[in-house]
Scaffold this active site. Structure first.
Site, PDB file in Angstrom:
ATOM      1  N   PHE A  17     -74.477  28.554 -13.529  1.00 46.25           N
ATOM      2  CA  PHE A  17     -75.066  29.375 -14.587  1.00 46.25           C
ATOM      3  C   PHE A  17     -76.147  28.609 -15.360  1.00 46.25           C
ATOM      4  O   PHE A  17     -77.314  29.023 -15.414  1.00 46.25           O
ATOM      5  CB  PHE A  17     -73.932  29.868 -15.493  1.00 46.25           C
ATOM      6  CG  PHE A  17     -74.350  30.338 -16.855  1.00 46.25           C
ATOM      7  CD1 PHE A  17     -75.382  31.258 -17.005  1.00 46.25           C
ATOM      8  CD2 PHE A  17     -73.687  29.882 -17.986  1.00 46.25           C
ATOM      9  CE1 PHE A  17     -75.755  31.711 -18.269  1.00 46.25           C
ATOM     10  CE2 PHE A  17     -74.042  30.322 -19.244  1.00 46.25           C
ATOM     11  CZ  PHE A  17     -75.085  31.231 -19.391  1.00 46.25           C
ATOM     12  N   TYR A 158     -58.486  19.077 -18.888  1.00 49.72           N
ATOM     13  CA  TYR A 158     -59.947  19.143 -18.807  1.00 49.72           C
ATOM     14  C   TYR A 158     -60.582  18.353 -19.952  1.00 49.72           C
ATOM     15  O   TYR A 158     -61.423  17.479 -19.738  1.00 49.72           O
ATOM     16  CB  TYR A 158     -60.358  20.616 -18.857  1.00 49.72           C
ATOM     17  CG  TYR A 158     -61.831  20.897 -18.903  1.00 49.72           C
ATOM     18  CD1 TYR A 158     -62.637  20.664 -17.808  1.00 49.72           C
ATOM     19  CD2 TYR A 158     -62.410  21.446 -20.049  1.00 49.72           C
ATOM     20  CE1 TYR A 158     -64.002  20.951 -17.851  1.00 49.72           C
ATOM     21  CE2 TYR A 158     -63.764  21.743 -20.087  1.00 49.72           C
ATOM     22  CZ  TYR A 158     -64.555  21.498 -18.990  1.00 49.72           C
ATOM     23  OH  TYR A 158     -65.890  21.790 -19.036  1.00 49.72           O
ATOM     24  N   ASN A 187     -69.816  27.350 -25.875  1.00 52.93           N
ATOM     25  CA  ASN A 187     -69.789  28.722 -25.362  1.00 52.93           C
ATOM     26  C   ASN A 187     -71.180  29.329 -25.182  1.00 52.93           C
ATOM     27  O   ASN A 187     -71.615  30.183 -25.955  1.00 52.93           O
ATOM     28  CB  ASN A 187     -68.892  29.604 -26.253  1.00 52.93           C
ATOM     29  CG  ASN A 187     -67.425  29.200 -26.118  1.00 52.93           C
ATOM     30  OD1 ASN A 187     -67.018  28.185 -26.677  1.00 52.93           O
ATOM     31  ND2 ASN A 187     -66.664  29.949 -25.360  1.00 52.93           N
ATOM     32  N   TYR A 305     -50.544  26.776 -20.762  1.00 56.89           N
ATOM     33  CA  TYR A 305     -51.806  27.097 -21.424  1.00 56.89           C
ATOM     34  C   TYR A 305     -51.696  26.731 -22.904  1.00 56.89           C
ATOM     35  O   TYR A 305     -50.615  26.680 -23.479  1.00 56.89           O
ATOM     36  CB  TYR A 305     -52.132  28.582 -21.252  1.00 56.89           C
ATOM     37  CG  TYR A 305     -53.476  28.952 -21.826  1.00 56.89           C
ATOM     38  CD1 TYR A 305     -54.635  28.610 -21.152  1.00 56.89           C
ATOM     39  CD2 TYR A 305     -53.583  29.606 -23.050  1.00 56.89           C
ATOM     40  CE1 TYR A 305     -55.879  28.911 -21.694  1.00 56.89           C
ATOM     41  CE2 TYR A 305     -54.818  29.910 -23.585  1.00 56.89           C
ATOM     42  CZ  TYR A 305     -55.953  29.564 -22.906  1.00 56.89           C
ATOM     43  OH  TYR A 305     -57.180  29.863 -23.442  1.00 56.89           O
ATOM     44  N   ASP A 307     -54.704  26.521 -26.574  1.00 58.74           N
ATOM     45  CA  ASP A 307     -56.041  27.022 -26.888  1.00 58.74           C
ATOM     46  C   ASP A 307     -56.638  26.290 -28.084  1.00 58.74           C
ATOM     47  O   ASP A 307     -55.915  25.735 -28.912  1.00 58.74           O
ATOM     48  CB  ASP A 307     -55.975  28.529 -27.193  1.00 58.74           C
ATOM     49  CG  ASP A 307     -57.283  29.239 -26.875  1.00 58.74           C
ATOM     50  OD1 ASP A 307     -58.315  28.564 -26.713  1.00 58.74           O
ATOM     51  OD2 ASP A 307     -57.262  30.474 -26.783  1.00 58.74           O
TER      52      ASP A 307
END
Ligand code: UGA
Length: 354
Positions: A17, A158, A187, A305, A307
Protein backbone atom coordinates in the site's frame (compact mmCIF):
# COMPACT_ATOMS: atom_id res chain seq x y z
CA UNK A 1 17.53 18.75 -5.98
CA UNK A 2 20.23 19.52 -3.46
CA UNK A 3 23.62 17.84 -3.67
CA UNK A 4 22.58 15.64 -0.76
CA UNK A 5 19.56 14.17 -2.54
CA UNK A 6 20.26 10.49 -3.26
CA UNK A 7 20.55 9.43 -6.88
CA UNK A 8 19.59 5.79 -6.48
CA UNK A 9 16.99 4.70 -3.96
CA UNK A 10 15.97 1.16 -3.09
CA UNK A 11 12.39 0.74 -1.84
CA UNK A 12 11.87 -2.63 -0.17
CA UNK A 13 8.20 -3.59 -0.04
CA UNK A 14 7.47 -1.28 -2.99
CA UNK A 15 4.43 -3.32 -4.03
CA UNK A 16 2.47 -2.74 -0.83
CA UNK A 17 0.00 0.00 0.00
CA UNK A 18 2.52 2.63 1.10
CA UNK A 19 5.17 1.60 -1.46
CA UNK A 20 2.74 1.90 -4.34
CA UNK A 21 2.15 5.55 -3.40
CA UNK A 22 5.71 6.36 -2.38
CA UNK A 23 7.47 5.17 -5.54
CA UNK A 24 5.53 7.43 -7.97
CA UNK A 25 6.03 10.36 -5.56
CA UNK A 26 9.79 9.78 -5.46
CA UNK A 27 9.88 9.61 -9.26
CA UNK A 28 7.95 12.88 -9.43
CA UNK A 29 9.81 14.76 -6.74
CA UNK A 30 13.42 13.62 -7.09
CA UNK A 31 15.74 12.83 -9.99
CA UNK A 32 16.70 9.52 -8.43
CA UNK A 33 16.57 6.11 -10.04
CA UNK A 34 14.36 3.81 -7.99
CA UNK A 35 14.84 0.09 -7.44
CA UNK A 36 11.39 -1.16 -6.40
CA UNK A 37 11.69 -4.55 -4.72
CA UNK A 38 8.81 -6.83 -3.74
CA UNK A 39 7.54 -10.35 -4.31
CA UNK A 40 4.31 -8.90 -5.70
CA UNK A 41 4.42 -5.64 -7.64
CA UNK A 42 0.93 -5.61 -9.16
CA UNK A 43 -0.19 -2.55 -7.15
CA UNK A 44 2.75 -0.58 -8.55
CA UNK A 45 1.32 0.27 -11.92
CA UNK A 46 3.63 3.14 -12.87
CA UNK A 47 6.30 2.90 -15.55
CA UNK A 48 9.31 5.15 -15.90
CA UNK A 49 12.80 4.82 -17.31
CA UNK A 50 14.14 5.59 -13.83
CA UNK A 51 12.06 2.83 -12.23
CA UNK A 52 13.57 -0.63 -11.99
CA UNK A 53 11.20 -3.28 -10.71
CA UNK A 54 12.88 -6.21 -8.97
CA UNK A 55 11.00 -9.29 -7.80
CA UNK A 56 12.56 -10.55 -4.60
CA UNK A 57 12.48 -10.56 -0.82
CA UNK A 58 14.55 -9.19 2.04
CA UNK A 59 15.41 -12.80 2.86
CA UNK A 60 17.53 -13.00 -0.31
CA UNK A 61 20.90 -11.94 1.08
CA UNK A 62 22.53 -11.78 -2.35
CA UNK A 63 19.84 -9.38 -3.53
CA UNK A 64 20.17 -7.29 -0.38
CA UNK A 65 23.94 -7.20 -0.90
CA UNK A 66 23.47 -6.05 -4.48
CA UNK A 67 20.93 -3.31 -3.70
CA UNK A 68 22.95 -1.96 -0.81
CA UNK A 69 25.95 -1.84 -3.15
CA UNK A 70 24.04 0.01 -5.84
CA UNK A 71 21.81 2.39 -3.86
CA UNK A 72 22.62 5.43 -1.73
CA UNK A 73 19.44 5.16 0.27
CA UNK A 74 17.44 2.12 1.36
CA UNK A 75 13.79 2.55 2.41
CA UNK A 76 12.49 -0.53 4.21
CA UNK A 77 8.73 -0.97 4.22
CA UNK A 78 8.30 -4.74 4.40
CA UNK A 79 6.04 -5.99 7.20
CA UNK A 80 3.27 -8.34 8.25
CA UNK A 81 1.23 -5.56 9.80
CA UNK A 82 -2.30 -6.92 10.22
CA UNK A 83 -3.16 -7.40 13.91
CA UNK A 84 -5.02 -10.64 13.12
CA UNK A 85 -1.62 -12.20 12.36
CA UNK A 86 0.08 -11.20 15.59
CA UNK A 87 -1.54 -13.93 17.68
CA UNK A 88 -2.06 -16.47 14.88
CA UNK A 89 1.35 -16.37 13.13
CA UNK A 90 3.58 -14.83 15.83
CA UNK A 91 6.81 -16.44 14.67
CA UNK A 92 6.33 -15.21 11.10
CA UNK A 93 5.53 -11.76 12.48
CA UNK A 94 8.72 -11.72 14.59
CA UNK A 95 10.83 -12.86 11.63
CA UNK A 96 9.29 -10.36 9.20
CA UNK A 97 9.61 -7.50 11.69
CA UNK A 98 13.02 -8.33 13.10
CA UNK A 99 15.03 -11.41 12.09
CA UNK A 100 14.79 -10.94 8.32
CA UNK A 101 15.78 -7.29 8.54
CA UNK A 102 18.84 -7.56 10.79
CA UNK A 103 21.26 -8.44 7.93
CA UNK A 104 19.93 -5.53 5.87
CA UNK A 105 20.52 -3.01 8.67
CA UNK A 106 24.08 -4.25 9.13
CA UNK A 107 24.75 -4.11 5.38
CA UNK A 108 23.55 -0.50 5.24
CA UNK A 109 25.85 0.29 8.15
CA UNK A 110 28.87 -1.52 6.66
CA UNK A 111 28.48 0.09 3.24
CA UNK A 112 27.69 3.58 4.57
CA UNK A 113 24.16 3.61 3.11
CA UNK A 114 21.42 5.73 4.57
CA UNK A 115 18.44 3.75 5.93
CA UNK A 116 14.86 5.01 6.29
CA UNK A 117 13.09 2.29 8.21
CA UNK A 118 9.33 2.08 8.69
CA UNK A 119 8.55 1.00 12.22
CA UNK A 120 5.10 1.38 13.79
CA UNK A 121 3.04 3.36 16.27
CA UNK A 122 2.39 -0.05 17.88
CA UNK A 123 5.76 0.27 19.65
CA UNK A 124 4.07 2.68 22.10
CA UNK A 125 1.85 -0.19 23.21
CA UNK A 126 -1.46 -0.04 24.99
CA UNK A 127 -1.62 3.66 25.77
CA UNK A 128 0.52 6.77 26.14
CA UNK A 129 2.33 6.89 29.48
CA UNK A 130 5.23 9.01 30.65
CA UNK A 131 8.34 7.80 32.44
CA UNK A 132 6.54 7.68 35.81
CA UNK A 133 3.66 5.66 34.41
CA UNK A 134 1.20 8.57 34.27
CA UNK A 135 -1.10 8.68 31.26
CA UNK A 136 -0.52 11.42 28.73
CA UNK A 137 -2.73 12.41 25.84
CA UNK A 138 -0.25 12.01 23.00
CA UNK A 139 2.58 9.67 22.14
CA UNK A 140 5.96 11.42 21.97
CA UNK A 141 9.07 9.96 20.38
CA UNK A 142 11.47 11.20 23.04
CA UNK A 143 9.33 10.89 26.17
CA UNK A 144 6.68 8.22 26.03
CA UNK A 145 7.43 4.87 27.66
CA UNK A 146 6.72 1.79 25.60
CA UNK A 147 4.09 -0.29 27.39
CA UNK A 148 3.41 -3.79 26.11
CA UNK A 149 1.19 -6.46 27.64
CA UNK A 150 2.03 -9.80 29.30
CA UNK A 151 3.45 -12.71 27.31
CA UNK A 152 0.17 -14.54 26.71
CA UNK A 153 -1.18 -11.44 24.88
CA UNK A 154 0.51 -12.32 21.63
CA UNK A 155 -0.72 -9.09 20.08
CA UNK A 156 2.50 -7.54 21.31
CA UNK A 157 4.88 -9.86 19.43
CA UNK A 158 4.76 -7.37 16.56
CA UNK A 159 5.37 -4.27 18.66
CA UNK A 160 8.14 -6.01 20.59
CA UNK A 161 9.93 -7.21 17.42
CA UNK A 162 9.56 -3.78 15.83
CA UNK A 163 10.88 -2.14 18.98
CA UNK A 164 13.88 -4.44 19.08
CA UNK A 165 14.74 -3.57 15.48
CA UNK A 166 14.44 0.12 16.32
CA UNK A 167 16.85 -0.41 19.21
CA UNK A 168 19.26 -2.27 16.95
CA UNK A 169 19.16 0.50 14.34
CA UNK A 170 19.60 3.09 17.05
CA UNK A 171 22.65 1.24 18.39
CA UNK A 172 24.13 0.85 14.89
CA UNK A 173 23.68 4.59 14.47
CA UNK A 174 25.08 5.63 17.81
CA UNK A 175 28.00 3.22 18.00
CA UNK A 176 28.79 2.31 14.39
CA UNK A 177 27.85 5.34 12.30
CA UNK A 178 24.71 4.10 10.49
CA UNK A 179 22.78 7.09 9.16
CA UNK A 180 19.12 6.32 9.77
CA UNK A 181 15.63 7.75 10.16
CA UNK A 182 12.88 5.68 11.77
CA UNK A 183 9.28 6.43 10.82
CA UNK A 184 6.38 5.52 13.11
CA UNK A 185 3.22 5.67 10.97
CA UNK A 186 -0.12 6.19 12.74
CA UNK A 187 -2.90 4.44 10.78
CA UNK A 188 -2.29 5.57 7.22
CA UNK A 189 -5.35 5.26 4.98
CA UNK A 190 -5.96 5.59 1.26
CA UNK A 191 -6.65 3.75 -1.99
CA UNK A 192 -4.94 0.38 -2.48
CA UNK A 193 -5.06 -0.49 1.20
CA UNK A 194 -5.55 -4.05 2.43
CA UNK A 195 -7.20 -6.97 0.68
CA UNK A 196 -10.82 -8.03 0.98
CA UNK A 197 -11.11 -11.37 2.71
CA UNK A 198 -12.06 -14.21 0.40
CA UNK A 199 -11.24 -12.21 -2.76
CA UNK A 200 -7.53 -11.46 -2.79
CA UNK A 201 -6.54 -12.52 0.70
CA UNK A 202 -7.59 -14.70 3.57
CA UNK A 203 -8.22 -13.78 7.20
CA UNK A 204 -8.83 -10.34 8.58
CA UNK A 205 -7.44 -7.17 7.04
CA UNK A 206 -7.28 -3.89 8.97
CA UNK A 207 -10.38 -2.04 10.03
CA UNK A 208 -11.23 0.04 6.96
CA UNK A 209 -10.88 -2.96 4.66
CA UNK A 210 -13.06 -5.02 7.04
CA UNK A 211 -15.68 -2.26 6.96
CA UNK A 212 -15.54 -1.87 3.17
CA UNK A 213 -15.80 -5.63 2.66
CA UNK A 214 -18.91 -5.72 4.86
CA UNK A 215 -20.51 -2.64 3.27
CA UNK A 216 -20.11 -4.03 -0.24
CA UNK A 217 -21.93 -7.25 0.64
CA UNK A 218 -24.55 -5.63 2.85
CA UNK A 219 -23.37 -7.17 6.11
CA UNK A 220 -23.11 -5.40 9.48
CA UNK A 221 -19.83 -3.73 10.39
CA UNK A 222 -18.36 -5.62 13.29
CA UNK A 223 -17.27 -3.51 16.26
CA UNK A 224 -14.67 -5.21 18.41
CA UNK A 225 -15.49 -4.60 22.09
CA UNK A 226 -18.15 -2.11 21.00
CA UNK A 227 -15.75 -0.07 18.84
CA UNK A 228 -14.60 1.92 21.86
CA UNK A 229 -10.92 1.96 20.95
CA UNK A 230 -9.64 5.16 19.45
CA UNK A 231 -7.33 5.82 16.54
CA UNK A 232 -6.10 8.79 14.53
CA UNK A 233 -6.05 8.32 10.75
CA UNK A 234 -3.73 10.10 8.34
CA UNK A 235 -4.45 10.35 4.62
CA UNK A 236 -1.90 8.73 2.33
CA UNK A 237 -1.14 11.95 0.44
CA UNK A 238 -0.22 13.82 3.62
CA UNK A 239 1.82 10.85 4.75
CA UNK A 240 3.75 10.51 1.48
CA UNK A 241 4.46 14.23 1.42
CA UNK A 242 6.17 13.85 4.82
CA UNK A 243 8.22 10.86 3.66
CA UNK A 244 9.44 12.64 0.52
CA UNK A 245 10.60 15.45 2.78
CA UNK A 246 12.44 12.94 4.98
CA UNK A 247 14.20 11.65 1.85
CA UNK A 248 15.16 15.17 0.83
CA UNK A 249 16.38 16.26 4.27
CA UNK A 250 19.00 13.68 5.27
CA UNK A 251 20.88 15.90 7.68
CA UNK A 252 17.85 17.21 9.55
CA UNK A 253 16.40 13.71 9.85
CA UNK A 254 19.63 11.86 10.69
CA UNK A 255 19.38 9.61 13.78
CA UNK A 256 15.78 10.71 14.34
CA UNK A 257 12.58 8.81 15.10
CA UNK A 258 9.49 10.53 13.68
CA UNK A 259 5.80 10.03 14.39
CA UNK A 260 3.87 10.61 11.18
CA UNK A 261 0.12 10.85 11.65
CA UNK A 262 -2.75 13.29 11.97
CA UNK A 263 -3.83 14.01 15.57
CA UNK A 264 -6.80 16.03 14.29
CA UNK A 265 -8.42 12.93 12.79
CA UNK A 266 -9.14 11.16 16.08
CA UNK A 267 -12.20 8.93 16.33
CA UNK A 268 -13.43 5.81 18.08
CA UNK A 269 -13.87 2.80 15.82
CA UNK A 270 -17.64 3.07 16.35
CA UNK A 271 -17.49 6.66 15.06
CA UNK A 272 -15.41 5.52 12.11
CA UNK A 273 -18.11 2.94 11.29
CA UNK A 274 -20.72 5.72 11.27
CA UNK A 275 -18.59 8.00 9.10
CA UNK A 276 -17.78 5.39 6.49
CA UNK A 277 -21.36 4.08 6.38
CA UNK A 278 -22.70 7.59 5.77
CA UNK A 279 -20.06 8.28 3.09
CA UNK A 280 -20.79 4.93 1.43
CA UNK A 281 -24.51 5.62 1.18
CA UNK A 282 -23.84 9.09 -0.25
CA UNK A 283 -21.44 7.74 -2.83
CA UNK A 284 -22.76 4.39 -4.00
CA UNK A 285 -26.07 4.34 -5.83
CA UNK A 286 -28.58 1.92 -4.36
CA UNK A 287 -26.44 1.15 -1.31
CA UNK A 288 -28.21 -0.22 1.75
CA UNK A 289 -26.78 -0.50 5.23
CA UNK A 290 -26.96 -3.43 7.65
CA UNK A 291 -25.83 -1.45 10.72
CA UNK A 292 -23.23 -2.65 13.19
CA UNK A 293 -22.73 -5.71 15.34
CA UNK A 294 -20.71 -5.88 18.56
CA UNK A 295 -18.22 -8.73 18.89
CA UNK A 296 -15.70 -9.62 21.57
CA UNK A 297 -12.00 -9.50 20.74
CA UNK A 298 -11.73 -13.25 21.44
CA UNK A 299 -14.54 -14.01 18.96
CA UNK A 300 -13.05 -11.76 16.31
CA UNK A 301 -9.32 -12.38 16.65
CA UNK A 302 -9.05 -15.48 18.85
CA UNK A 303 -7.15 -15.92 22.11
CA UNK A 304 -4.11 -13.76 22.79
CA UNK A 305 -5.44 -10.58 21.25
CA UNK A 306 -5.02 -7.27 23.04
CA UNK A 307 -5.30 -3.69 21.84
CA UNK A 308 -4.07 -0.14 22.00
CA UNK A 309 -6.91 1.70 23.66
CA UNK A 310 -6.01 5.06 22.11
CA UNK A 311 -3.26 6.27 19.87
CA UNK A 312 -2.71 9.98 19.26
CA UNK A 313 0.66 11.07 17.88
CA UNK A 314 2.54 14.14 18.94
CA UNK A 315 3.82 15.29 15.54
CA UNK A 316 5.65 18.44 16.60
CA UNK A 317 9.05 16.94 15.80
CA UNK A 318 8.01 16.03 12.24
CA UNK A 319 6.31 19.39 11.72
CA UNK A 320 9.45 21.25 12.77
CA UNK A 321 12.05 19.13 10.95
CA UNK A 322 10.03 18.73 7.76
CA UNK A 323 8.12 22.01 7.64
CA UNK A 324 5.06 19.85 7.11
CA UNK A 325 1.59 19.44 8.54
CA UNK A 326 -1.17 17.03 7.52
CA UNK A 327 -4.14 18.72 5.87
CA UNK A 328 -6.69 16.07 4.91
CA UNK A 329 -9.64 15.54 7.24
CA UNK A 330 -11.00 12.05 7.81
CA UNK A 331 -14.20 13.04 6.01
CA UNK A 332 -12.18 14.05 2.94
CA UNK A 333 -9.95 10.97 3.06
CA UNK A 334 -12.82 8.45 2.89
CA UNK A 335 -14.38 9.01 -0.59
CA UNK A 336 -11.28 7.98 -2.64
CA UNK A 337 -10.98 4.86 -0.48
CA UNK A 338 -14.61 3.96 -1.08
CA UNK A 339 -14.18 4.53 -4.84
CA UNK A 340 -11.09 2.36 -4.89
CA UNK A 341 -12.72 -0.55 -3.04
CA UNK A 342 -15.89 -0.37 -5.09
CA UNK A 343 -13.99 -0.29 -8.39
CA UNK A 344 -11.70 -3.16 -7.42
CA UNK A 345 -14.13 -5.46 -5.63
CA UNK A 346 -17.84 -4.67 -5.98
CA UNK A 347 -18.46 -6.65 -9.18
CA UNK A 348 -16.32 -9.62 -8.03
CA UNK A 349 -18.23 -9.72 -4.74
CA UNK A 350 -21.59 -9.43 -6.51
CA UNK A 351 -20.71 -12.36 -8.79
CA UNK A 352 -19.52 -14.54 -5.93
CA UNK A 353 -22.85 -14.03 -4.14
CA UNK A 354 -24.98 -15.09 -7.12
C1 UGA B 1 -2.50 -1.82 12.84
C2 UGA B 1 -1.04 -2.25 12.91
O1 UGA B 1 -0.82 -3.11 13.97
C3 UGA B 1 -0.11 -1.10 13.03
O2 UGA B 1 1.22 -1.52 12.94
C4 UGA B 1 -0.33 -0.13 11.95
O3 UGA B 1 0.50 0.98 12.16
C5 UGA B 1 -1.77 0.29 11.94
O4 UGA B 1 -2.64 -0.84 11.85
C6 UGA B 1 -2.02 1.17 10.75
O5 UGA B 1 -2.96 0.95 10.00
O6 UGA B 1 -1.24 2.09 10.57
P1 UGA B 1 -4.54 -1.22 14.43
O7 UGA B 1 -4.86 0.23 14.43
O8 UGA B 1 -4.88 -1.93 15.68
O9 UGA B 1 -2.98 -1.38 14.08
O10 UGA B 1 -5.26 -1.96 13.21
P2 UGA B 1 -6.76 -2.24 12.74
O11 UGA B 1 -6.83 -3.69 12.39
O12 UGA B 1 -7.09 -1.30 11.66
O13 UGA B 1 -7.69 -2.03 14.02
C7 UGA B 1 -8.10 -0.78 14.51
C8 UGA B 1 -9.17 -1.00 15.55
O14 UGA B 1 -10.38 -1.42 14.89
C9 UGA B 1 -8.87 -2.06 16.60
O15 UGA B 1 -9.34 -1.62 17.84
C10 UGA B 1 -9.70 -3.26 16.14
O16 UGA B 1 -10.07 -4.12 17.19
C11 UGA B 1 -10.91 -2.58 15.53
N1 UGA B 1 -11.65 -3.34 14.47
C12 UGA B 1 -10.98 -3.90 13.43
C13 UGA B 1 -13.04 -3.43 14.55
O17 UGA B 1 -13.68 -2.95 15.51
N2 UGA B 1 -13.72 -4.07 13.55
C14 UGA B 1 -13.09 -4.62 12.48
O18 UGA B 1 -13.78 -5.18 11.59
C15 UGA B 1 -11.67 -4.54 12.42
Amino acid sequence: MTAKTPFRICVLGAGGFIGSHLVPALLRETNADIEAVDIDLHKLECHDLRLHKVKGTVRDLDLMGAVTDRCDLVISLTALCNPSLYNTRPLDVIDASYTDLVPLCHRCCDRGRRLIHFSTCEVYGRMAIDSSGERTETMMEGQTSLMLGPMDRERWTYACAKQLLERRIWALGKHHGLQFTIIRPFNVIGPRMDFVSGVDGEGLPRVLACFMGALMVGEPLRLVEGGSHRRTFVGIDDFIQAIVKVVKRPDACAQKILNIGNPENEVSIAELAELISAAYVRQVTGATLAGTQEVTAAEFYGEGYDDSVARIPDISRAMELLDWRPKTSLIDALPPIIDDYVSRYASVLAQSRR
